[in-house]
Motif scaffolding. Structure first.
Motif, PDB file in Angstrom:
ATOM      1  N   ILE A  87      -0.234  -2.494  -4.685  1.00 43.03           N
ATOM      2  CA  ILE A  87       0.806  -1.684  -5.306  1.00 43.03           C
ATOM      3  C   ILE A  87       0.694  -1.695  -6.828  1.00 43.03           C
ATOM      4  N   ALA A  88       0.343  -2.829  -7.397  1.00 44.04           N
ATOM      5  CA  ALA A  88       0.184  -2.899  -8.852  1.00 44.04           C
ATOM      6  C   ALA A  88      -0.881  -1.917  -9.324  1.00 44.04           C
ATOM      7  N   ASP A  89      -1.987  -1.800  -8.577  1.00 45.92           N
ATOM      8  CA  ASP A  89      -3.047  -0.849  -8.948  1.00 45.92           C
ATOM      9  C   ASP A  89      -2.541   0.583  -8.845  1.00 45.92           C
ATOM     10  N   ALA A  90      -1.818   0.884  -7.784  1.00 48.12           N
ATOM     11  CA  ALA A  90      -1.294   2.240  -7.599  1.00 48.12           C
ATOM     12  C   ALA A  90      -0.311   2.602  -8.702  1.00 48.12           C
ATOM     13  N   GLU A  91       0.564   1.670  -9.053  1.00 49.70           N
ATOM     14  CA  GLU A  91       1.555   1.944 -10.088  1.00 49.70           C
ATOM     15  C   GLU A  91       0.901   2.055 -11.462  1.00 49.70           C
ATOM     16  N   ALA A  92      -0.088   1.215 -11.721  1.00 48.29           N
ATOM     17  CA  ALA A  92      -0.786   1.284 -13.004  1.00 48.29           C
ATOM     18  C   ALA A  92      -1.512   2.614 -13.175  1.00 48.29           C
ATOM     19  N   ALA A  93      -1.983   3.177 -12.049  1.00 51.73           N
ATOM     20  CA  ALA A  93      -2.689   4.465 -12.095  1.00 51.73           C
ATOM     21  C   ALA A  93      -1.730   5.648 -12.068  1.00 51.73           C
ATOM     22  N   GLY A  94      -0.442   5.393 -11.959  1.00 51.04           N
ATOM     23  CA  GLY A  94       0.540   6.470 -11.908  1.00 51.04           C
ATOM     24  C   GLY A  94       0.515   7.232 -10.602  1.00 51.04           C
ATOM     25  N   LEU A  95       0.053   6.586  -9.539  1.00 51.66           N
ATOM     26  CA  LEU A  95      -0.052   7.252  -8.243  1.00 51.66           C
ATOM     27  C   LEU A  95       1.320   7.386  -7.595  1.00 51.66           C
ATOM     28  N   ASP A  96       1.632   8.572  -7.126  1.00 54.22           N
ATOM     29  CA  ASP A  96       2.867   8.782  -6.364  1.00 54.22           C
ATOM     30  C   ASP A  96       2.538   8.418  -4.919  1.00 54.22           C
ATOM     31  N   TYR A  97       2.985   7.236  -4.501  1.00 47.84           N
ATOM     32  CA  TYR A  97       2.567   6.715  -3.210  1.00 47.84           C
ATOM     33  C   TYR A  97       3.754   6.561  -2.260  1.00 47.84           C
ATOM     34  N   GLY A  98       3.427   6.541  -0.976  1.00 49.65           N
ATOM     35  CA  GLY A  98       4.402   6.240   0.054  1.00 49.65           C
ATOM     36  C   GLY A  98       3.849   5.178   0.968  1.00 49.65           C
ATOM     37  N   LEU A  99       4.708   4.605   1.794  1.00 49.75           N
ATOM     38  CA  LEU A  99       4.310   3.553   2.730  1.00 49.75           C
ATOM     39  C   LEU A  99       4.633   3.987   4.148  1.00 49.75           C
ATOM     40  N   LYS A 100       3.705   3.719   5.057  1.00 53.35           N
ATOM     41  CA  LYS A 100       3.875   4.097   6.453  1.00 53.35           C
ATOM     42  C   LYS A 100       3.453   2.937   7.343  1.00 53.35           C
ATOM     43  N   ALA A 101       4.390   2.398   8.107  1.00 49.94           N
ATOM     44  CA  ALA A 101       4.073   1.315   9.029  1.00 49.94           C
ATOM     45  C   ALA A 101       3.264   1.852  10.197  1.00 49.94           C
ATOM     46  N   PHE A 102       2.201   1.128  10.541  1.00 48.54           N
ATOM     47  CA  PHE A 102       1.411   1.537  11.697  1.00 48.54           C
ATOM     48  C   PHE A 102       0.722   0.329  12.309  1.00 48.54           C
ATOM     49  N   GLY A 103       0.656   0.337  13.648  1.00 44.58           N
ATOM     50  CA  GLY A 103       0.060  -0.774  14.375  1.00 44.58           C
ATOM     51  C   GLY A 103       0.962  -2.000  14.317  1.00 44.58           C
ATOM     52  N   ARG A 104       0.356  -3.152  14.580  1.00 46.76           N
ATOM     53  CA  ARG A 104       1.088  -4.421  14.546  1.00 46.76           C
ATOM     54  C   ARG A 104       0.286  -5.404  13.703  1.00 46.76           C
ATOM     55  N   PRO A 105       0.608  -5.517  12.425  1.00 51.95           N
ATOM     56  CA  PRO A 105      -0.207  -6.352  11.534  1.00 51.95           C
ATOM     57  C   PRO A 105       0.028  -7.843  11.726  1.00 51.95           C
ATOM     58  N   PHE A 106      -0.929  -8.609  11.256  1.00 52.51           N
ATOM     59  CA  PHE A 106      -0.699 -10.031  11.082  1.00 52.51           C
ATOM     60  C   PHE A 106       0.389 -10.194  10.029  1.00 52.51           C
ATOM     61  N   VAL A 107       1.291 -11.153  10.221  1.00 52.41           N
ATOM     62  CA  VAL A 107       2.318 -11.466   9.232  1.00 52.41           C
ATOM     63  C   VAL A 107       2.054 -12.872   8.710  1.00 52.41           C
ATOM     64  N   GLY A 108       1.624 -12.948   7.458  1.00 59.70           N
ATOM     65  CA  GLY A 108       1.450 -14.238   6.813  1.00 59.70           C
ATOM     66  C   GLY A 108       2.792 -14.720   6.297  1.00 59.70           C
ATOM     67  N   ILE A 109       3.080 -15.981   6.439  1.00 55.24           N
ATOM     68  CA  ILE A 109       4.394 -16.515   6.094  1.00 55.24           C
ATOM     69  C   ILE A 109       4.232 -17.667   5.113  1.00 55.24           C
ATOM     70  N   ARG A 110       4.855 -17.533   3.965  1.00 58.67           N
ATOM     71  CA  ARG A 110       4.884 -18.627   2.998  1.00 58.67           C
ATOM     72  C   ARG A 110       6.081 -19.510   3.333  1.00 58.67           C
ATOM     73  N   THR A 111       5.851 -20.813   3.343  1.00 54.14           N
ATOM     74  CA  THR A 111       6.860 -21.719   3.882  1.00 54.14           C
ATOM     75  C   THR A 111       6.940 -23.015   3.086  1.00 54.14           C
ATOM     76  N   LEU A 112       8.078 -23.692   3.203  1.00 54.43           N
ATOM     77  CA  LEU A 112       8.234 -25.043   2.678  1.00 54.43           C
ATOM     78  C   LEU A 112       8.200 -26.011   3.849  1.00 54.43           C
ATOM     79  N   MET A 113       7.393 -27.066   3.713  1.00 56.50           N
ATOM     80  CA  MET A 113       7.244 -28.060   4.777  1.00 56.50           C
ATOM     81  C   MET A 113       7.558 -29.442   4.226  1.00 56.50           C
ATOM     82  N   LEU A 114       8.117 -30.295   5.073  1.00 56.09           N
ATOM     83  CA  LEU A 114       8.542 -31.636   4.683  1.00 56.09           C
ATOM     84  C   LEU A 114       7.458 -32.647   5.032  1.00 56.09           C
ATOM     85  N   THR A 115       7.149 -33.524   4.088  1.00 56.30           N
ATOM     86  CA  THR A 115       6.131 -34.548   4.342  1.00 56.30           C
ATOM     87  C   THR A 115       6.786 -35.864   4.780  1.00 56.30           C
ATOM     88  N   PRO A 116       6.016 -36.765   5.378  1.00 56.91           N
ATOM     89  CA  PRO A 116       6.574 -38.078   5.745  1.00 56.91           C
ATOM     90  C   PRO A 116       6.992 -38.894   4.527  1.00 56.91           C
TER      91      PRO A 116
END
Length: 441
Positions: free
Chosen positions: A301-330
């Motif tokens: 998106i940063a590249d598209a916005e820097a280029a002044g591109l008029d863009y849209g988003l369209k969901a398609f298929g079922r993507p992998f979802v990466g999840i950033r998380t906090l985990m507790l250590t011992p």
């Protein structure tokens, strides 16, 4: 003043300084590897925002408590995160939070945790859960009162699923990320794509029609089609009904009717897409008008916005979802910091905090109440990616996930360039992954 209230004052000042327009997405700490980044079919209704402004009294209540967090955040992306934690400290006298950026978390944890050095909390990604749980670098949250009912009432479905491994909860999710179609409105409209996000026959027909009307140009550039990349082709396999490449028990799902259907579609689609691809090739093709859409993640998106591109988003298929998380250590348990550390985790992953961070960092919050908030309702880029992620499959958190990346990427490329038939490719991928899993067991 509560931590959330203090945070909002400071974040509002930061937002004002950034100006009222769309803020280009900052460069990520590390761009997710193309071969790695998760099951969510609908957005669960958030019943309440978790209480996160009162720290449960830790065992050592009379002593000052320092919570050490190891992370990979950096640059402008880190600044509002630091602000969030400083606001927590201001509202919780006696609690200090030390943020330490660690370049190689795997190696550092392997050295530090066994001798009870290093962090109380690790900010990482959910694909690290299985391996770190096995060696004891993280502890389950169930014994601290975190249950699935809390997760499901607070976070989106894919992040919820991505926190659970072997029946236990190993973290609290902060953000989610994945890919969607980013299209150039000067070349196509949303109506040029199928309405049903799983209508792959319709997408193939749309690609054929676009190629016929625009010789030498393509409807879509996907860097996993023409380049070995299991992550970027995941929406195709999962969209055809493959539940995952490999599950928690090591069962592989490629040499199946669903896997073969995906492979046959990939072969057919290759007639209407660029033969060779990469991140840079797809980026160039979108910005130069050679491809109407780029099937990619939010870093584009940063590249598209820097280029002044008029863009849209369209969901398609079922993507992998990466999840950033906090985990507790011992370490947190050994230091008797577990209750305080968990409260910090709940605070940082709460809807109010993640809503404020999303407005600056353009992240997609895992907290359902943040996504449905008035403040993010008009954040079209965030909502566009959230719509795609609501369809997705959580990034695998099992140790067996390491067996999938090269095999899927390589056979997809073989289908694309015609060196293997779809049937032979799926058989080969199944065998390659199963062989690696046998070696892991």
């Amino acid at each position: 003043m509560s931590a959330v209230a203090a945070l909002f004052i400071v974040l509002s000042l930061i937002l004002s300084a950034c100006g009222g327009g769309a803020t280009p997405t900052p460069a990520p700490t590390t761009i997710p590897e193309a071969t790695k980044p998760p099951e969510a079919t609908k957005t669960p209704e958030a019943t309440k925002t978790p209480e996160a402004t009162k720290t449960p009294a830790p065992t050592k209540s009379a002593e000052a408590i320092q919570i050490i967090i190891w992370h990979g955040w950096a640059g402008d992306y880190l600044k509002p995160i630091e602000t969030a934690f400083r606001a927590y400290e201001a509202a919780h006298p006696g609690i200090t939070i030390e943020l330490s950026k660690v370049d190689n978390l795997s190696d550092a944890l392997a050295i530090a945790v066994p001798v009870r050095e290093g962090p109380d909390i690790v900010a990482w990604t959910n694909d690290q859960i299985g391996n770190n749980a096995l060696v004891g670098n993280i502890v389950p949250l169930n014994d601290l009162g975190v249950d699935e009912a809390f997760l499901k009432s607070t976070y989106e479905a894919a992040p919820v699923s991505g926190m659970i491994w072997n029946g236990k909860i190993w973290g609290l999710p902060e953000t989610e990320e994945g890919i969607t179609l980013v299209y150039n409105k000067a070349l196509v409209n949303e109506s040029d794509f199928p309405t049903d996000p799983q209508d792959f026959a319709g997408l193939l027909a749309a690609a054929r029609t676009f190629a016929e009307k625009n010789p030498g140009k393509f409807l879509i550039c996907n860097q996993g089609l023409g380049n070995s990349d299991a992550y970027h082709v995941a929406p195709i396999y999962f969209g055809h009904g493959v539940p995952s490449y490999v599950d928690d028990q090591g069962k592989v799902y490629l040499n199946t009717p669903e896997g073969l259907a995906a492979a046959e579609w990939i072969k057919a689609f290759s007639a209407y897409a660029p033969k060779e691809t990469s991140h840079d090739i797809c980026r160039y093709m979108l910005l130069e008008g050679q491809a109407a859409a780029w099937w990619t993640d939010r870093w584009a998106i940063a590249d598209a916005e820097a280029a002044g591109l008029d863009y849209g988003l369209k969901a398609f298929g079922r993507p992998f979802v990466g999840i950033r998380t906090l985990m507790l250590t011992p370490n947190a348990v050994e230091r008797e910091h577990a209750a305080a550390a968990l409260d910090v985790m709940r605070y940082f992953t709460s809807a109010d905090v993640q809503k404020g961070l999303a407005l600056i960092n353009k992240t997609v919050p895992a907290a359902s109440a943040a996504l449905s908030s008035v403040e993010l309702a008009t954040a079209t880029t965030i909502q566009g990616f959230a719509a795609a992620l609501a369809l997705g499959v959580p990034n695998a958190n099992t140790p067996f996930a390491e067996a999938q990346w090269d095999a899927v990427g390589d056979v997809t490329t073989a289908i694309w360039n015609g060196s293997q038939t779809p049937a032979a490719a799926m058989k080969a991928a199944q065998a390659a992954i199963e062989n690696k899993i046998r070696q892991m067991k």
